[in-house]
Write a protein that holds these residues in place. Sequence first.
Motif, PDB file in Angstrom:
ATOM      1  N   HIS A 124       0.839  -1.203   0.000  1.00 43.92           N
ATOM      2  CA  HIS A 124       0.000   0.000   0.000  1.00 43.92           C
ATOM      3  C   HIS A 124       0.873   1.252   0.000  1.00 43.92           C
ATOM      4  O   HIS A 124       1.954   1.268   0.594  1.00 43.92           O
ATOM      5  CB  HIS A 124      -0.899   0.003   1.241  1.00 43.92           C
ATOM      6  CG  HIS A 124      -2.156   0.784   1.031  1.00 43.92           C
ATOM      7  ND1 HIS A 124      -3.311   0.225   0.521  1.00 43.92           N
ATOM      8  CD2 HIS A 124      -2.432   2.097   1.229  1.00 43.92           C
ATOM      9  CE1 HIS A 124      -4.248   1.157   0.432  1.00 43.92           C
ATOM     10  NE2 HIS A 124      -3.736   2.313   0.859  1.00 43.92           N
ATOM     11  N   TYR A 174       0.723   5.231   1.063  1.00 42.86           N
ATOM     12  CA  TYR A 174       0.025   6.300   1.788  1.00 42.86           C
ATOM     13  C   TYR A 174       0.677   7.599   1.355  1.00 42.86           C
ATOM     14  O   TYR A 174       1.859   7.831   1.636  1.00 42.86           O
ATOM     15  CB  TYR A 174       0.138   6.093   3.303  1.00 42.86           C
ATOM     16  CG  TYR A 174      -0.553   4.824   3.740  1.00 42.86           C
ATOM     17  CD1 TYR A 174      -1.893   4.833   4.123  1.00 42.86           C
ATOM     18  CD2 TYR A 174       0.128   3.617   3.731  1.00 42.86           C
ATOM     19  CE1 TYR A 174      -2.543   3.658   4.488  1.00 42.86           C
ATOM     20  CE2 TYR A 174      -0.505   2.435   4.096  1.00 42.86           C
ATOM     21  CZ  TYR A 174      -1.839   2.466   4.471  1.00 42.86           C
ATOM     22  OH  TYR A 174      -2.472   1.297   4.831  1.00 42.86           O
ATOM     23  N   ARG A 183      -7.239  11.450  -5.800  1.00 42.86           N
ATOM     24  CA  ARG A 183      -8.108  10.299  -5.454  1.00 42.86           C
ATOM     25  C   ARG A 183      -8.965   9.901  -6.645  1.00 42.86           C
ATOM     26  O   ARG A 183      -9.099   8.724  -6.974  1.00 42.86           O
ATOM     27  CB  ARG A 183      -9.022  10.672  -4.281  1.00 42.86           C
ATOM     28  CG  ARG A 183      -8.434  10.357  -2.947  1.00 42.86           C
ATOM     29  CD  ARG A 183      -9.441  10.614  -1.825  1.00 42.86           C
ATOM     30  NE  ARG A 183      -8.725  11.193  -0.712  1.00 42.86           N
ATOM     31  CZ  ARG A 183      -8.846  12.429  -0.267  1.00 42.86           C
ATOM     32  NH1 ARG A 183      -9.718  13.253  -0.814  1.00 42.86           N
ATOM     33  NH2 ARG A 183      -8.115  12.847   0.741  1.00 42.86           N
ATOM     34  N   THR A 199      -3.870   5.341  -0.435  1.00 47.59           N
ATOM     35  CA  THR A 199      -4.697   6.188   0.416  1.00 47.59           C
ATOM     36  C   THR A 199      -4.090   7.586   0.382  1.00 47.59           C
ATOM     37  O   THR A 199      -2.880   7.738   0.579  1.00 47.59           O
ATOM     38  CB  THR A 199      -4.718   5.654   1.866  1.00 47.59           C
ATOM     39  OG1 THR A 199      -5.189   4.308   1.834  1.00 47.59           O
ATOM     40  CG2 THR A 199      -5.610   6.497   2.758  1.00 47.59           C
TER      41      THR A 199
END
Length: 311
Positions: free
Chosen positions: A135, A137, A150, A163
């Motif tokens: 992932h 971030y 996003r 994210t």
Amino acid sequence: MLPTDPTKKISFTRCIKEGDLVIVYERHDCMKAVKVCQNSAFQNRFGAFKHSDWIGKPFGSMVFSNKGGFVYLLAPTPELWTLVLSHRTQILYIADISFVIMYLELVPGCLVLESGTGSGSLTTSLARAVAPTGHVYTFDFHEQRAASAREDFERTGVSSFVTVGVRDIQGQGFPDEFSGLADSIFLDLPQPWLAIPSAKKMLKQDGILCSFSPCIEQVQRSCESLRLNFTDIRTFEILLRTYEIRQWRADCTQGTGGGSAGSIRHKRKQHLIEGSGEQENPNNSTVMARPNGEARGHTGYLTFARLKCLS
Ligand SMILES: C[S@@+](CC[C@H](N)C(=O)[O-])C[C@H]1O[C@@H](n2cnc3c(N)ncnc32)[C@H](O)[C@@H]1O
């Protein structure tokens, strides 16, 4: 921290469907990202292309216009996306991105922290590199940029692996919840040295940091800060030289003057075949390769450093 769903893979080995983002490819320097809508048409100098003809075709298909012109429908891979995305900021390009992925030793499963997100050019590649079990971030203090990023990650299919947070990383550092968990950290900030103490806390033992800066003065300040807790500090400037490859027909024996460095020139009058509609005859044509005059020069410096092991 959000768990990553390992079943979500980035794959374009399927057919194009309504709502997909496709890269409409005319030439390497002429591409456009288009959302597929059943009732829409894409228009260019070769005519009108109905989206309804695209649905159900595999990515990579050649499709035809009402006038018999053609384009290719390519998948929105990070490599192509970086060439067509809307620039809300300066972005990283393929040469720097590929070096970053390699030097940060990114593999599926890695946890990466990034700031700032900017236009998400690098983030898209980071996400693909760590998917399906890792992932990214990424943080930007600019709310609208974070929101647009996003949306883009949804469109390009990497949102399950990224994210986006809104945070002043130079002022506040990375969130404490990531302490000691990051495999790698990437900084593209105006004053990266302010974020380095926090980056140090976030990295796992042996973790790697990379900082991108356009100016050498920024590099110097970052290196001063890195020397306290990092080792193996190295700075690179990635310069890419691209070549144009053209097919020419040799007509007669007149000279055409000298070529530029690196070009292969025929000492005969030459005639560009590509785009002229002529059939190529391999016996009297030649290929010319010359450096592209519009190739990108300096983008910035990439400084890498590894967290010092204390044990
Ligand atoms: C040059 S852009 C990054 C471009 C990105 N690497 C890409 O490839 O698209 C720099 C970003 O850093 C963000 N930024 C600047 N200062 C910041 C700070 N203190 N905290 C978080 N983000 C910051 C800016 O809003 C901007 O979006």
